[in-house]
Design an enzyme around this catalytic site. Structure first.
Site, PDB file in Angstrom:
ATOM      1  CG  ASP A 161      -1.861  -0.955   1.152  1.00 55.72           C
ATOM      2  OD1 ASP A 161      -2.338  -1.622   0.117  1.00 55.72           O
ATOM      3  OD2 ASP A 161      -2.338  -1.584   2.440  1.00 55.72           O
ATOM      4  CE1 TYR A 239       4.202  -6.056   3.673  1.00 54.31           C
ATOM      5  CE2 TYR A 239       3.344  -8.489   3.618  1.00 54.31           C
ATOM      6  CZ  TYR A 239       3.901  -7.340   3.084  1.00 54.31           C
ATOM      7  OH  TYR A 239       3.086  -7.030   1.697  1.00 54.31           O
TER       8      TYR A 239
END
Length: 399
Positions: A161, A239
């Site tokens: 994003d 992540y």
């Protein structure tokens, strides 16, 4: 969901002189004298140099540098061959081998490993009127392949994003034989510089264009099997999310990749809460809904720790993530660390079929894609097939 065509570029066949490809273009083979050759009345090409002329011009006797330097684009200028020892029915495959071992007929798949600072991007995906990582790299590819359309499109492992960073992002794209050959051919005026492999050539030339964009770093470019798919062949993505609470050292040089939190957070409580989210679940409570998309995922590992500077770091690994899922899971754990949410409830929240408001989605700049894992080459294609199958939760039979 748009799926890549998966063309693996295999099954290469030798194209002999005088044959025409499926596109209607001459294959670039060398026609024999009985057909007029490329120097005949209808060839439109250059006439052979007189004996000794090539040596005086610094080229080879049979024009090898000219052949690999400029004209391998199909049609009558496909080659320059004034060497009478070369057979008139030489195949295109044989012509490719000495200088471009990876440039086979059909497509060649390239894996690109890269990192980027997401601060100034609107995310990975190309968006008209905005800067994106995909657009910057694809525009660079279009620049080095300007004369060889159509230009490649990137398929990525994780579509990050806006504001999210990446240290180990993976993408792939396909090159036609003509494009691949253009990248490894010997350039005029480069002397006797040794040839390089296709991956190195891409890294050098694409990196040369992106040098003006220091927030993107290309790490590796490698030729991979046709079954490789950066998105669907991945076994997992990992992540990390960084938080500086009042117990941590707040480094202004790290502010663009660390979220500063005003309240002290309870690390053991956050660790216990994260453990309840590991496994195969429906994460609808943690995902931004998208029509027709499943929210079932397998979280393989989720844990918290403090580093030497006291930063709270979440490490999350899953087979895949839906939109904003990582930042929502981190937000839920932060609410637990603040004492606003019972950690045991996270195990039930992810069975809800809608987004909830008990916690906030964390800011994007604290999140970084660390790395992506893939199976062995032999299992790449099957993994891509398995990933495309729609996921479902196991059916529990009441006793």
């Amino acid at each position: 969901m748009v799926e890549h065509d998966g063309n693996d570029g295999e099954g290469t066949q030798a194209v002999e002189a005088g044959q025409t490809t499926a596109t209607g273009r001459n294959s670039g083979g060398v026609a024999g004298p009985e057909h007029g050759g490329i120097f005949g009345p209808d060839g439109g090409g250059r006439r052979p140099s007189p004996p000794g002329e090539r040596e005086r011009q610094g080229g080879t006797r049979h024009g090898e540098r000219d052949f690999f330097g400029t004209h391998l684009r199909g049609g009558p200028k496909g080659a320059i061959n004034d060497n009478p020892r070369v057979p008139p029915r030489l195949t295109l495959v044989n012509l490719f081998v000495p200088r471009a071992a990876h440039a086979a007929l059909g497509s060649t798949r390239i894996r690109l490993d890269l990192a980027y600072d997401g601060t100034d991007f609107t995310g990975w995906a190309r968006q008209p009127g905005f800067r994106s990582v995909q657009a910057d790299i694809e525009n660079g590819l279009a620049g080095i392949l300007q004369s060889f359309p159509p230009h490649p499109t990137l398929i990525v492992a994780g579509r990050t994003d806006a504001g999210v960073h990446a240290r180990g992002q993976v993408a792939h794209f396909d090159l036609t034989a003509e494009q691949a050959h253009s990248l490894v051919r010997i350039q005029r005026g480069t002397g006797n510089r040794p040839p390089v492999d296709l991956g190195t050539a891409i890294l050098r030339r694409l990196g040369g264009i992106l040098v003006t964009k220091p927030d993107i770093v290309l790490r590796r470019a490698t030729v991979v099997p046709g079954g490789f798919d950066a998105r669907f062949s991945a076994m997992w993505r990992r992540y990390e999310y960084r938080i500086a609470d009042p117990l941590a050292l707040r480094d202004p040089q790290q502010r663009l990749r660390t979220t500063w939190h005003p309240f002290k957070l309870d690390l053991p409580a956050m660790q216990a809460a994260a453990a309840t989210l590991v496994g195969l679940h429906d994460f609808a409570a943690y995902c931004k809904p998208r029509p027709g998309a499943t929210t079932i995922r397998t979280v393989q590992d989720f844990r918290w720790h403090r580093d030497d500077d006291g930063l709270l770091i979440a490490s999350i690994r899953a087979d895949a993530f839906c939109h904003s899922m990582v930042r929502a899971m981190v937000g839920a754990c932060v609410a637990v660390g603040e004492g606003r949410l019972d950690g045991s409830t996270l195990a039930t929240l992810h069975f809800d079929n809608h987004r909830i408001s008990e916690f906030k989605v964390m800011q994007a700049h604290g999140l970084t894609l660390i790395d992506v894992g893939y199976p062995d080459d032999a299992a790449l294609a099957q993994r891509a097939i398995d990933t495309r199958n729609r996921r479902s939760l196991p059916v529990v039979v009441a006793e």
